[in-house]
Design an enzyme around this catalytic site. Structure first.
Site, PDB file in Angstrom:
ATOM      1  N   GLY A 287      -3.735 -16.152   6.208  1.00  0.00           N
ATOM      2  CA  GLY A 287      -3.661 -17.188   5.519  1.00  0.00           C
ATOM      3  C   GLY A 287      -4.548 -18.182   5.968  1.00  0.00           C
TER       4      GLY A 287
ATOM      5  N   GLY B  90       1.279  -1.490   0.161  1.00  0.00           N
ATOM      6  CA  GLY B  90      -0.061  -0.240  -0.244  1.00  0.00           C
ATOM      7  C   GLY B  90       1.034   1.217  -0.011  1.00  0.00           C
TER       8      GLY B  90
ATOM      9  CB  CYS C  88      -5.119  -1.388   6.542  1.00  0.00           C
ATOM     10  SG  CYS C  88      -4.149  -1.865   7.759  1.00  0.00           S
TER      11      CYS C  88
ATOM     12  CB  ILE D  40       2.955  -3.655   8.675  1.00  0.00           C
ATOM     13  CG1 ILE D  40       3.013  -5.381   8.748  1.00  0.00           C
ATOM     14  CG2 ILE D  40       4.027  -3.088   8.545  1.00  0.00           C
ATOM     15  CD1 ILE D  40       4.070  -6.264  10.181  1.00  0.00           C
TER      16      ILE D  40
ATOM     17  CB  ILE E 299     -11.627 -11.106   2.440  1.00  0.00           C
ATOM     18  CG1 ILE E 299     -11.121 -12.104   2.979  1.00  0.00           C
ATOM     19  CG2 ILE E 299     -12.952 -11.232   1.974  1.00  0.00           C
ATOM     20  CD1 ILE E 299     -11.205 -12.299   4.360  1.00  0.00           C
TER      21      ILE E 299
END
Lengths: 282, 303
Positions: free
Chosen positions: B217, B46, B130, B71, B191
């Site tokens: 995951g 991003g 996010c 992050i 998603i």
């Protein structure tokens, strides 16, 4: 690029002290020879559980085609790895990261290890020895079982100082205490470079000692990683250095961390850092 | 060879396999491990108008068949991205989709405008999902009015194919997909990560510095599949499916559930070759089943 994804066969895998394992494996010829302080990302299991690879520092290159990893079982990943046996194949990325530098002007190196932090210091000691530097090694652990590789280091002919917290071996107390006792004595200093690897709290105290006595110090850091190659940005470490290239003047301060310090990546910018760079309270 | 070409708006991909934003850096990190030329597209980390330092550590924590991350959208900013990262990416024979975000609608539009004016950007993926930043990101993706505003504002200034990346942290994802489509999005990515938490019972502290983080995951794959199936019935624009894809079988499931293309995310971290294996795997599957065109598989689940 120097790093590769490769398959390596396990040659030997033994528990050298309770929960400490020494893994010898094949290093294929197309893989670059690792530098002291570099690491591998190892897929420890046979399936996707655990999901992520584990970063493990490279201990010894015992022949042209055999490399050793010395690790301690700490959690699920290292537990799964410890069950892998002779002849099994491991999927590995590496060698990764920036290793230890040996400044040419130094004539003495002080190595400080806490527990399994000894692992990357052996190849460093070998290289320092080849470069003709005088080497002092300080090893600390909770008890005698945490003191590893003493004989290997002795065979290199360096001076070794040992401490254990319970006093079961060497001097009782912390490794940072025996380190400071040594540094205070007048015949050490001048062209000295310190190197340390171990728990973060130990590294913090070693860094404070180094700073107090104005000695340069490299530290090898550990952080959880997902990729090991600088993509996930998971292994950030806070530094004291401000990098002007990443600073812009203007109105975007809302998106900044409040103190505006910069993060570096343990996998790519490290794992070896100049101790002065690190914000130990970060 | 089977025909793997798919279309995302006006963008033609040579195959439907992409790498997801935030899991492939700026491409350069992965070039020693995988041939970037084989990929259908690379979706970059991003990008915001200005550089962002990201969140304090610890930023990641592994969970059963998944991982939590926080992050905090660390990135080099639009200027450095265009100068240093894009010039490198342009040298590869793949499509470059730039993921963008901002803290305000204006900022989103500014980044989009800047990238529209730049050579070498093939499409924009709008990150309104996010979960790891206080401002921007998911805030725009969990409130229908904000979603409408931001998609509409970016659409006005950006002539590139526009993909809205939706958050699964909503009650009804089809509502947001319809809004994005209505405001002119050419495709929907879904998603993004699911908001999650892990606790250290020894210290009683959360495992992540920001307390919560985004779960990704294999653990989230069934949720992603369900949402893709729902959205595929609700909109006409193509869907880029992602969420725990690790293998050819995973990728085929997404396509059968209604995804026109798929993106490999977290799997890049532990197997940099995943996308390559999937491209080969889809080819073999189609050959084996006698399917000439991948379009026959899209939404091909019998239900």
């Amino acid at each position: 690029m120097d790093s590769k994804q490769f398959i390596s066969t396990i040659k030997t895998h033994t528990e050298v002290s309770p929960d400490y394992f020494l893994l010898s494996m094949e290093l294929p010829s197309e893989v670059k020879r690792p530098k002291p302080g570099q690491f591998f990302m190892i897929k420890v299991g046979r399936n996707n559980d655990p999901l992520l690879r584990r970063p493990l520092s490279i201990h010894r290159l015992i022949s042209a085609d055999t490399v050793q990893i010395l690790y301690r079982v700490r959690g699920k990943g290292t537990r799964v790895l410890s069950k892998r046996v002779l002849g099994e194949r491991l999927d590995i990325l590496g060698p990764l990261g920036k290793g230890f530098e040996i400044p040419s002007q130094i004539n003495e190196a002080i190595l400080v290890a806490g527990g399994v932090g000894i692992a990357p210091l052996f190849p460093l000691a070998e290289e320092l020895k080849r470069a003709g530097k005088s080497i002092k090694l300080f090893i600390g652990g909770k008890n005698r079982e945490d003191i590893l590789c003493e004989d290997d280091f002795r065979s290199l002919g360096l001076e070794i100082y040992i401490s254990t917290e319970d006093g079961s071996y060497g001097k009782g107390g912390l490794v940072t205490d025996i380190l400071e006792d040594y540094i205070q004595t007048p015949d050490s200093r001048l062209q000295t470079q310190m190197y340390a690897c171990g728990p973060k709290l130990m590294l913090k105290v070693v860094s404070e000692i180094a700073r107090f006595y104005s000695l340069p110090c490299y530290v090898s850091l550990e952080e959880r990683m997902a990729c090991g190659i600088g993509a996930c940005l998971g292994c950030a470490v806070k530094t004291r250095v401000q990098s002007s290239e990443l600073r812009v003047k203007g109105k975007n301060s809302r998106l900044r961390t409040p103190d505006s310090r910069l993060y570096r990546l343990v996998c790519k910018d490290g794992p070896v850092f100049n101790a002065e760079e690190i914000d130990w309270d970060g | 060879m089977a025909d793997l070409k798919v279309k995302i708006g006006s963008l033609v991909l040579k195959n439907p396999v992409m790498v997801a934003s935030g899991t492939f850096g700026y491409g350069e990190e992965y070039s020693p491990y995988i041939d970037l030329n084989i990929l259908g597209a690379i979706i970059t980390k991003g990008i915001s108008l200005h550089p962002i330092d990201g969140n304090p550590p610890p930023r990641i924590w592994e969970t059963p068949s998944g991982m939590l991350n926080s992050i905090g959208l660390q990135n080099v900013g639009a200027k450095a991205f265009i100068k240093e990262k894009l010039s490198y990416l342009k040298s590869f024979d793949t499509k470059i989709i730039v993921n963008i975000f901002g803290t305000t609608v204006k900022e989103y539009a500014k980044v989009a405008e800047r990238l529209f004016a730049t050579q070498g950007v093939d499409a924009i993926e709008l990150n309104i999902s996010c979960p790891n930043v206080k401002k921007g990101g998911m805030i725009f993706g969990i409130d229908p009015k904000s979603t409408k505003k931001v998609v509409s504002a970016v659409r006005k200034v950006c002539g590139l194919p526009l993909i809205a990346k939706l958050s699964p942290n909503v009650t009804d994802i089809t509502e947001f997909a319809r809004i994005a489509e209505g405001e002119g999005a050419d495709a929907i990515s879904l998603i993004n990560t699911l908001l999650g938490l892990a606790v250290d019972v020894e210290t009683r502290k959360p495992r992540l510095a920001t307390i919560t983080g985004g779960l990704s995951g294999p653990a989230i794959k069934p949720i992603a599949l369900r949402m893709i199936w729902q959205v595929a019935k609700a909109v006409k624009v193509p869907i880029i499916g992602m969420g725990g894809i690790c293998s050819t079988e995973d990728a085929l499931e997404f396509i059968l559930a209604g995804a026109t293309a798929i993106a490999v995310g977290t799997a890049n971290f532990f197997n940099p070759n995943t996308a390559s294996e999937i491209i080969k795997g889809i080819n073999s599957y189609m050959t084996e089943k006698g399917i000439g065109d991948i379009k026959e598989l899209i939404g091909g689940m019998y239900a």
